[in-house]
Design a protein around this motif. Structure first.
Motif, PDB file in Angstrom:
ATOM      1  N   SER B 260       0.839  -1.211   0.000  1.00  0.00           N
ATOM      2  CA  SER B 260       0.000   0.000   0.000  1.00  0.00           C
ATOM      3  C   SER B 260       0.865   1.249   0.000  1.00  0.00           C
ATOM      4  N   PHE B 261       1.930   1.196   0.802  1.00  0.00           N
ATOM      5  CA  PHE B 261       2.816   2.349   0.911  1.00  0.00           C
ATOM      6  C   PHE B 261       3.500   2.631  -0.412  1.00  0.00           C
ATOM      7  N   GLN B 262       4.042   1.583  -1.019  1.00  0.00           N
ATOM      8  CA  GLN B 262       4.772   1.763  -2.275  1.00  0.00           C
ATOM      9  C   GLN B 262       3.873   2.300  -3.380  1.00  0.00           C
ATOM     10  N   GLN B 263       2.653   1.753  -3.416  1.00  0.00           N
ATOM     11  CA  GLN B 263       1.713   2.229  -4.443  1.00  0.00           C
ATOM     12  C   GLN B 263       1.380   3.698  -4.247  1.00  0.00           C
ATOM     13  N   SER B 264       1.146   4.059  -2.970  1.00  0.00           N
ATOM     14  CA  SER B 264       0.789   5.440  -2.672  1.00  0.00           C
ATOM     15  C   SER B 264       1.924   6.388  -3.019  1.00  0.00           C
ATOM     16  N   MET B 265       3.154   5.966  -2.749  1.00  0.00           N
ATOM     17  CA  MET B 265       4.306   6.833  -2.997  1.00  0.00           C
ATOM     18  C   MET B 265       4.543   7.056  -4.482  1.00  0.00           C
ATOM     19  N   SER B 266       4.128   6.088  -5.294  1.00  0.00           N
ATOM     20  CA  SER B 266       4.345   6.312  -6.727  1.00  0.00           C
ATOM     21  C   SER B 266       3.070   6.788  -7.401  1.00  0.00           C
ATOM     22  N   GLY B 267       2.108   7.200  -6.605  1.00  0.00           N
ATOM     23  CA  GLY B 267       0.864   7.703  -7.161  1.00  0.00           C
ATOM     24  C   GLY B 267       0.160   6.642  -7.972  1.00  0.00           C
TER      25      GLY B 267
END
Lengths: 226, 275
Positions: B260-267
């Motif tokens: 979830s974090f990685q997805q959010s960080m790359s928009g």
């Protein structure tokens, strides 16, 4: 809601004030329009907490049954106690036999589940999770996070998830507040972390160490920290 | 060259008859970082304690721990104290309990430094200040005057790391040193360890359950489960193509939790982030 901050940022102090365990020097805390001490008085059992240190959160001389029963007995809600304890154990995926055990006989993950069962016993509206998964193994963290997600939906609770672990917070929270040296510096939706504005939040977000697996489909270039 | 060789290490609980560590063998090579990975109860901390003779009296330690021609298991308490103070230093998991709650940080740092290095009080104080600055503690004079309960767990951890850094031992054994720290502090502390390896040529055993830190620091990896070695070898190989199912499980859980974090960080899509 996630509350992120480094050690010493004031997040535990803030959560203790919200829980009514400490008084602020200035300012007010209102829940549902009422000052906190009044709200707690009129809403016994509606706010619960799960702490980081599960072993010191329970009385080592109490059986698991007594641990979970304690808040219910405290607010005088003792009808069908045994049935309700059983139902709570099922909710946190622990077997019935757990009621006869003592804290030292359980693993960290199991004991934290007991603490969660105890916290939701009074059907709280509001649950403060203060580094509740930080002391657990990563694989157990994942299980407990999923449990917490399910319980939140099932029981319609509001969570304040206090943590220093950004990845866990992003996994479970819709919104995240960033605390730095006692001040709120940013508030973001958890699926829009790339839109952080404050330098502290940006620094925190980009400092998270990423595990590079060969199957990485999301590629990020190396960021130089200022 | 092998700096520390562990051969057939086993630890038994004489009270319960339980075997905690089973026939463990591995080597630490000079200027390499070996990360011991596993879940709680896997025996990683116990291995470190067994190496340094810090196990409880009812635990029987067998096998060989070879360091500079000595089998550490056979050495006297006096010899081991010297080894622990100067040659093989340990950074503990729980910084809070490592400090004397009744003494100031300054007193304890100066005492530790003078115990293990030859210097007077003034020199020790100066070294303590330098040490604190090197772990990004910005008001070192103030911190020296404080008592352990006045500092956060993360800060205490960094104080402990700073003491070990200035003693400059041959081997540092760090037991989950970054577990309680937030991302920024963790990153800074991990970079310090990286620097120690590159600049000071120290050798390290780094115990952690955080695979991202392990991936960053480790040259070699030992995966433990239930007191046994499950996988041992070069980090780059094991972490990209693990042979054992347990290692795969640990990697999968780590990746799953970060999604979830990685997805959010790359928009939600692949982007390039610039400084």
């Amino acid at each position: 809601m996630g509350l992120i901050g480094e050690s010493g940022s004031g997040k535990s102090t803030l959560s203790r004030i919200i829980l009514g365990l400490e008084n602020p020097e200035r300012g007010t805390v209102m829940i549902e329009g009422k000052p906190i001490s009044l709200w707690i008085k009129h809403n016994q059992g509606s706010m619960s907490v799960v702490f980081q240190d599960y072993y010191s959160s329970v009385n080592p001389q109490f059986s698991i049954r007594s641990i979970i029963a304690e808040p219910l007995i405290a607010i005088g809600d003792v009808e069908n106690l045994d049935e309700r304890i059983d139902a709570l154990l099922t909710k946190v995926a622990l077997p019935h036999s757990t009621i006869h055990k003592y804290p030292h006989e359980l693993s960290g993950g199991q004991l934290q589940r007991v603490c969660i069962a105890r916290a939701i016993a009074t059907k709280p509206k509001f649950l403060v999770l203060d580094e509740a998964i930080s002391s657990l193994d990563v694989s157990i963290q994942a299980q407990i996070l999923d449990l917490l997600c399910n319980l939140q939906k099932e029981m319609n609770m509001t969570y304040l998830f206090v943590s220093h672990d950004l990845q866990a917070v992003a996994h479970i929270c819709k919104r995240i507040i960033f605390l730095c040296k006692g001040k709120i510096v940013e508030e973001l939706a958890s699926d829009q972390l790339n839109e952080a504005q404050s330098s502290y939040a940006k620094k925190l977000l980009h400092s998270v160490m990423h595990f590079h697996s060969p199957n990485d489909t999301i590629r990020r270039e190396k960021v130089t920290l200022e | 060259m092998s700096l520390l060789e562990i051969k057939n290490l086993s630890v038994n609980n004489l009270r319960t008859g339980q075997q905690i560590i089973h026939d463990l063998s591995f080597s630490l090579h000079e200027n390499r970082c070996l990360c011991i990975v596993g879940e709680s109860g896997s025996g990683k901390s116990m291995t470190a304690k067994a190496i340094l003779g810090l196990t409880s009296p009812w635990l029987q330690v067998n096998g060989e721990v070879l360091f500079k021609g000595m089998n550490l298991i056979e050495q006297s308490n006096a010899t081991m104290r010297k080894v622990r103070g100067q040659k093989i230093c340990m950074i503990l998991q729980d910084a809070m309990t490592a400090f004397d709650p009744l003494s100031t940080i300054g007193k304890q740092m100066i005492e530790t430094l003078r115990e293990n290095l030859v210097m007077n009080k003034t020199e020790a104080k100066e070294l303590a200040i330098t040490a604190l600055q090197s772990v990004q503690i910005y008001e070192p004079e103030q911190v020296l005057k404080k008592y352990p309960h006045q500092l956060s767990g993360g800060m205490l951890q960094r104080v402990m790391i700073s003491i070990v850094m200035v003693i400059k031992p041959d081997i540092i054994i760090a037991d989950e040193p970054t577990t309680a720290l937030d991302s920024i502090n963790q990153r800074e502390v991990v970079e310090q360890f990286k620097k120690l390896l590159a600049v000071n040529h120290v050798s390290m055993i780094f115990i952690s359950h955080d695979l991202s830190v392990v991936q960053y620091l480790a040259d070699d990896v030992l995966v433990m489960k239930d007191g046994k070695c499950v996988e041992l070898g070069e980090a780059s190989k094991i972490l990209s193509t693990p042979s054992h199912s347990f290692t795969k499980f640990l990697i999968d859980t780590r990746v799953g939790l970060s999604q979830s974090f990685q997805q959010s960080m790359s928009g939600g899509e692949a982007i390039v982030l610039e400084s």
